[in-house]
Design a protein around this motif. Structure first.
Motif, mmCIF file in Angstrom:
data_model
loop_
_atom_site.group_PDB
_atom_site.id
_atom_site.type_symbol
_atom_site.label_atom_id
_atom_site.label_comp_id
_atom_site.label_asym_id
_atom_site.label_seq_id
_atom_site.Cartn_x
_atom_site.Cartn_y
_atom_site.Cartn_z
ATOM 1 N N ASP A 29 44.397 25.159 32.776
ATOM 2 C CA ASP A 29 44.792 24.406 31.953
ATOM 3 C C ASP A 29 43.621 23.780 30.875
ATOM 4 O O ASP A 29 43.592 23.272 30.044
ATOM 5 C CB ASP A 29 45.292 22.982 32.485
ATOM 6 C CG ASP A 29 46.600 23.299 33.185
ATOM 7 O OD1 ASP A 29 47.332 24.014 32.625
ATOM 8 O OD2 ASP A 29 46.730 22.816 34.455
ATOM 9 N N GLY A 30 42.299 24.239 31.388
ATOM 10 C CA GLY A 30 40.964 23.985 30.646
ATOM 11 C C GLY A 30 40.379 25.198 30.194
ATOM 12 O O GLY A 30 40.937 26.230 29.815
ATOM 13 N N ASP A 31 39.132 25.220 30.455
ATOM 14 C CA ASP A 31 38.078 26.449 30.098
ATOM 15 C C ASP A 31 38.330 27.361 31.206
ATOM 16 O O ASP A 31 37.702 28.499 30.769
ATOM 17 C CB ASP A 31 36.506 25.858 29.896
ATOM 18 C CG ASP A 31 36.577 24.768 28.755
ATOM 19 O OD1 ASP A 31 37.440 24.724 27.809
ATOM 20 O OD2 ASP A 31 35.708 23.822 29.036
ATOM 21 N N ASN A 32 38.575 27.248 32.358
ATOM 22 C CA ASN A 32 38.741 28.296 33.476
ATOM 23 C C ASN A 32 37.315 28.805 33.671
ATOM 24 O O ASN A 32 37.151 30.077 33.800
ATOM 25 C CB ASN A 32 39.603 29.355 32.829
ATOM 26 C CG ASN A 32 40.498 29.940 34.173
ATOM 27 O OD1 ASN A 32 40.454 29.456 35.303
ATOM 28 N ND2 ASN A 32 41.443 31.005 33.764
ATOM 29 N N VAL A 33 36.384 28.056 33.853
ATOM 30 C CA VAL A 33 35.082 28.280 34.234
ATOM 31 C C VAL A 33 34.938 27.896 35.887
ATOM 32 O O VAL A 33 35.422 26.936 36.317
ATOM 33 C CB VAL A 33 34.135 27.771 33.472
ATOM 34 C CG1 VAL A 33 34.159 28.418 31.848
ATOM 35 C CG2 VAL A 33 33.899 26.387 33.278
ATOM 36 N N SER A 34 33.892 28.502 36.445
ATOM 37 C CA SER A 34 33.672 28.299 37.710
ATOM 38 C C SER A 34 32.991 26.847 37.660
ATOM 39 O O SER A 34 31.860 26.631 36.861
ATOM 40 C CB SER A 34 32.904 29.318 38.413
ATOM 41 O OG SER A 34 31.655 29.691 37.793
ATOM 42 N N PRO A 35 33.085 25.791 38.775
ATOM 43 C CA PRO A 35 32.067 24.599 38.923
ATOM 44 C C PRO A 35 30.821 25.042 39.428
ATOM 45 O O PRO A 35 30.796 25.920 40.206
ATOM 46 C CB PRO A 35 33.060 23.853 40.032
ATOM 47 C CG PRO A 35 33.737 24.959 40.567
ATOM 48 C CD PRO A 35 33.972 25.842 39.883
ATOM 49 N N ALA A 36 29.801 24.124 39.085
ATOM 50 C CA ALA A 36 28.638 24.423 39.667
ATOM 51 C C ALA A 36 28.776 24.031 41.367
ATOM 52 O O ALA A 36 29.267 23.212 41.319
ATOM 53 C CB ALA A 36 27.472 23.394 38.837
ATOM 54 N N LEU A 37 27.953 24.798 42.111
ATOM 55 C CA LEU A 37 27.914 24.428 43.393
ATOM 56 C C LEU A 37 26.534 24.071 43.922
ATOM 57 O O LEU A 37 25.571 24.975 43.765
ATOM 58 C CB LEU A 37 28.645 25.594 44.564
ATOM 59 C CG LEU A 37 30.161 26.152 43.732
ATOM 60 C CD1 LEU A 37 30.657 27.392 44.773
ATOM 61 C CD2 LEU A 37 30.989 24.807 44.346
ATOM 62 N N GLU A 38 26.559 23.188 44.768
ATOM 63 C CA GLU A 38 25.114 22.966 45.527
ATOM 64 C C GLU A 38 25.355 23.401 46.961
ATOM 65 O O GLU A 38 26.340 23.078 47.628
ATOM 66 C CB GLU A 38 25.011 21.423 45.458
ATOM 67 C CG GLU A 38 25.022 20.960 44.116
ATOM 68 C CD GLU A 38 25.162 19.240 43.647
ATOM 69 O OE1 GLU A 38 24.614 18.757 44.696
ATOM 70 O OE2 GLU A 38 25.586 18.854 42.722
ATOM 71 N N LEU A 39 24.186 23.934 47.368
ATOM 72 C CA LEU A 39 24.149 24.390 48.682
ATOM 73 C C LEU A 39 22.965 23.719 49.645
ATOM 74 O O LEU A 39 21.894 23.835 48.921
ATOM 75 C CB LEU A 39 24.044 25.959 48.787
ATOM 76 C CG LEU A 39 24.815 26.778 47.915
ATOM 77 C CD1 LEU A 39 24.505 28.066 48.068
ATOM 78 C CD2 LEU A 39 26.343 26.609 48.402
ATOM 79 N N ASP A 40 23.131 23.285 50.534
ATOM 80 C CA ASP A 40 22.182 22.701 51.443
ATOM 81 C C ASP A 40 22.468 23.268 52.903
ATOM 82 O O ASP A 40 23.334 23.475 53.326
ATOM 83 C CB ASP A 40 22.078 21.155 51.505
ATOM 84 C CG ASP A 40 20.853 20.656 51.787
ATOM 85 O OD1 ASP A 40 19.768 21.534 51.859
ATOM 86 O OD2 ASP A 40 20.708 19.461 52.231
ATOM 87 N N ASN A 41 21.090 23.595 53.480
ATOM 88 C CA ASN A 41 20.799 24.170 54.969
ATOM 89 C C ASN A 41 21.316 25.366 54.972
ATOM 90 O O ASN A 41 21.757 26.130 55.927
ATOM 91 C CB ASN A 41 21.853 23.261 55.860
ATOM 92 C CG ASN A 41 21.416 23.444 57.525
ATOM 93 O OD1 ASN A 41 20.130 23.342 57.352
ATOM 94 N ND2 ASN A 41 22.374 23.525 58.154
ATOM 95 N N ILE A 42 20.893 26.505 54.001
ATOM 96 C CA ILE A 42 20.987 27.585 54.146
ATOM 97 C C ILE A 42 20.019 28.354 55.115
ATOM 98 O O ILE A 42 18.759 27.984 55.190
ATOM 99 C CB ILE A 42 20.553 28.443 52.757
ATOM 100 C CG1 ILE A 42 21.600 28.039 51.674
ATOM 101 C CG2 ILE A 42 20.721 30.036 52.542
ATOM 102 C CD1 ILE A 42 21.330 28.099 50.227
#
Length: 154
Positions: A29-42
């Motif tokens: 329904d919008g821009d159909n783009v992926s959200p930013a994701l934050e990763l911790d403890n890799i």
């Protein structure tokens, strides 16, 4: 041989909290783009990351919206990210396709996997091919769940 204990990766997004509604811009329904994701403890031993986004509430069974692998562990997963190699989703396209439930509110699972290798699958490989290549290589994982229903249908 002792089973390997997977490291729990903390996966979050500045766009939405776990269990909350995914903003429209990341949906059909919008821009159909992926959200930013934050990763911790890799895990320190991580060679590459893989991401899988699925809707288990789809009428035809679990529906894959996004799959990407061979992401460098140092990568920042920005909004509309192009890091890594994209696979073919259940829409038959090789890109991110956001939430677009036919009816009701669906859950969308974003999962990240830390791998001890690169998968080196060709672009356009499918979810089963990705999961098969990941077997015995997952050393950590994390999950973020968001919800979505079409604004006109709620």
């Amino acid at each position: 041989m002792e089973p390997v204990e997977l490291v729990k990766i903390l996966l979050k997004s500045a766009a939405f909290e776990a269990g909350d509604t995914i903003p429209v811009q990341f949906t059909c329904d919008g821009d159909n783009v992926s959200p930013a994701l934050e990763l911790d403890n890799i895990p320190a031993e991580t060679v590459s990351l893989a991401i899988l986004m699925e809707d288990p509430d789809a009428p035809s069974g679990t529906w894959t919206h996004w799959l990407v692998w061979d992401i460098p562990p140092s990568a920042t997963i920005e909004e509309n990210s192009s890091e890594g190699i994209l696979g073919k989703n259940d829409f038959g396209t090789i890109l991110y396709q956001g939430p677009c439930p036919p009816i009701g509110t669906h859950r969308y699972f974003f999962r990240v996997y830390a791998l001890d290798t690169k998968l080196e699958l060709p672009a356009g490989s499918t979810r089963p091919e990705m999961l098969k290549a990941m077997e015995y290589h997952v050393i950590g994982s994390g999950e973020l769940v968001g919800l979505y229903s079409h604004p006109a249908l709620t």
